[in-house]
Design a protein around this motif. Structure first.
Motif, mmCIF file in Angstrom:
data_model
loop_
_atom_site.group_PDB
_atom_site.id
_atom_site.type_symbol
_atom_site.label_atom_id
_atom_site.label_comp_id
_atom_site.label_asym_id
_atom_site.label_seq_id
_atom_site.Cartn_x
_atom_site.Cartn_y
_atom_site.Cartn_z
ATOM 1 N N HIS A 247 27.111 47.371 44.570
ATOM 2 C CA HIS A 247 27.739 47.421 43.590
ATOM 3 C C HIS A 247 29.275 48.398 43.428
ATOM 4 N N VAL B 172 30.013 48.206 37.734
ATOM 5 C CA VAL B 172 29.970 46.160 37.406
ATOM 6 C C VAL B 172 28.986 46.039 37.233
ATOM 7 N N SER C 160 34.834 39.248 34.340
ATOM 8 C CA SER C 160 35.715 39.518 35.726
ATOM 9 C C SER C 160 35.722 37.698 35.952
ATOM 10 N N GLY D 181 32.799 44.234 34.029
ATOM 11 C CA GLY D 181 32.868 45.645 34.641
ATOM 12 C C GLY D 181 33.314 46.421 33.441
ATOM 13 N N TYR E 296 33.240 38.648 43.147
ATOM 14 C CA TYR E 296 34.024 39.736 43.082
ATOM 15 C C TYR E 296 34.900 40.535 43.527
#
Length: 423
Positions: free
Chosen positions: A81, A101, A242, A255, A311
């Motif tokens: 992350h 996140v 996201s 986020g 992501y």
């Protein structure tokens, strides 16, 4: 620039578009063998082609390394992350330490309210916009009831003026000052999901903080869409999904931004878990929580790596392009779409009313006066993927990464055809 509603002009704009190659980075659904005109990036962004590679990498590591993937994968899972924080910080105008996140959007807003909604007998009210997205409304109501308060008294909505379709910043600020010392929290959607309005985040944040309230933002429709300077504007916190303009996939991870003045502190109330404690001592299994010195202190569980991989793939695209070029194209393509709508309006008996103000991002919300659901159905069956909202509004969001000016022209022609044929 003087626009023209012709195929040749639209194609010329595409040839001059510095981002035109990025259209090829995304997969488009097809209707009738043709790529659709995709206007719903404000709901779910298209899949970047590079996403598969990022997901396959995690799957391969899981297959070949099993539990050792946490520490010995090429991108170790235990700090996966952390790779998202720096590129995300650029998108939202924050310091890297202020971004993490985790979880999903409403979950994160609930967790952030644990820290930033601390009602007292005197200061307890929450200010939000009229008809906020239902998920936010439910969150407010449940949080207020959790604290034993009455939602009818506690939740204050800023309303639009009679006959208007958008909020005025001066009305928001006036309401903040009116509530004054009773105001505990301002929490508004940075871009309204229905009309596409961009709120004046800087001025509203300043006004809220001037009366002693915390100020947070739901940026679901803002991140990857508009310019953000969360740190400089002094927002206390924010959260976003996201899967819209960030193109990370359906229901994907959220986020979070938390201003640096709240970081590396043990006196902040929050719900805590193992993954928020310091990395250096995490595996010592100590009974006392030692917060990470950054926004990761708000993490509770270990990161969902398979969710974060798409992501990260999308953020790689944002790193390559940067927000300024995306915003520049956004402004031009939305302006061209608006022009096309006005030109078609001249050619048909219906009247289009754009209810999105000039303070806007990618989205135009359009009242189709005199038309009904059948027009939306015609557009969808002819490869225009858009969004219908009662009573007769369509939301059009030409995302600059993958929408073209030719799409805008073709949409106009299909819209005219659908109206004239009265399907």
């Amino acid at each position: 620039m003087s626009f023209q509603n012709t195929l040749e002009f639209a194609q010329a704009l595409d040839l001059a578009d510095p981002l035109r190659k990025y259209r090829e980075e995304f997969y488009f659904p097809r209707v009738g063998g043709k790529e659709v005109i995709y206007f719903t990036g404000n709901s779910l962004g298209l899949q970047p082609k590079r996403t598969q590679r990022f997901v396959d990498e995690v799957m391969t590591d899981w297959k070949e390394l099993a539990v050792e993937g946490h520490f010995h994968a090429d991108k170790p899972w235990w700090d996966y992350h952390e790779r998202l924080a720096a590129p995300l910080a650029k998108v939202v105008g924050a310091k890297t330490a202020e971004v993490t996140v985790m979880n999903t959007l409403t979950v994160n807003l609930h967790l952030l309210m644990v820290s930033f909604y601390r009602p007292t007998k005197k200061r307890f009210k929450i200010l939000c916009e009229e008809k906020a997205f239902p998920s936010d409304q439910y969150m407010f109501q449940s949080q207020v009831k959790f604290h034993g308060l009455d939602p009818e008294i506690t939740i204050v909505e800023v309303k639009k003026r009679k006959g208007e379709h958008h909020w005025r910043t001066e009305d928001v600020i006036e309401k903040i000052n009116e509530i004054g010392e009773e105001l505990a929290l301002v929490l508004i959607g940075g871009v309204n999901y229905y009309n596409g309005q961009v709120f004046d985040i800087e001025r509203i944040t300043e006004a809220g903080k001037s009366v002693g309230a915390y100020v947070g933002w739901d940026l679901a429709h803002a991140v990857g869409n508009i310019e953000l300077k969360l740190h400089d504007w002094g927002a206390d916190f924010a959260a976003w999904c996201s899967y819209k303009y960030m193109n990370s996939g359906p229901g994907n991870a959220s986020g979070v931004y938390i201003h640096e003045k709240y970081l590396d502190r043990k006196d902040i109330p929050r719900f805590e878990g193992w993954w928020g404690t310091k990395k250096e001592t995490r595996f010592l299994m100590k009974p006392e929580f030692e917060p990470m010195p950054n926004a990761d202190a708000w993490q509770i569980s270990n990161a969902p790596v398979l969710s974060l991989a798409p992501y990260l793939a999308s953020l790689e695209l944002f790193e390559e392009v940067g927000m300024p070029p995306l915003i520049a194209k956004r402004n031009q393509i939305v302006a061209y779409l608006e022009f096309v709508l006005h030109e078609i309006d001249k050619e048909v008996e219906s009247t289009f009313e754009i209810i999105t103000p000039k303070d806007r991002g990618c989205q135009l919300s359009v009242f189709l006066h005199g038309e009904g659901r059948s027009l939306f159905d015609f557009l969808m069956s002819n490869g225009v993927i858009t969004d219908w909202r009662e009573p007769n509004v369509i939301r059009l969001a030409p995302a600059p990464f993958y929408c073209s000016f030719e799409d805008m022209y073709r949409f106009g022609q299909l819209l005219k055809k659908g109206i004239l044929e009265k399907v």
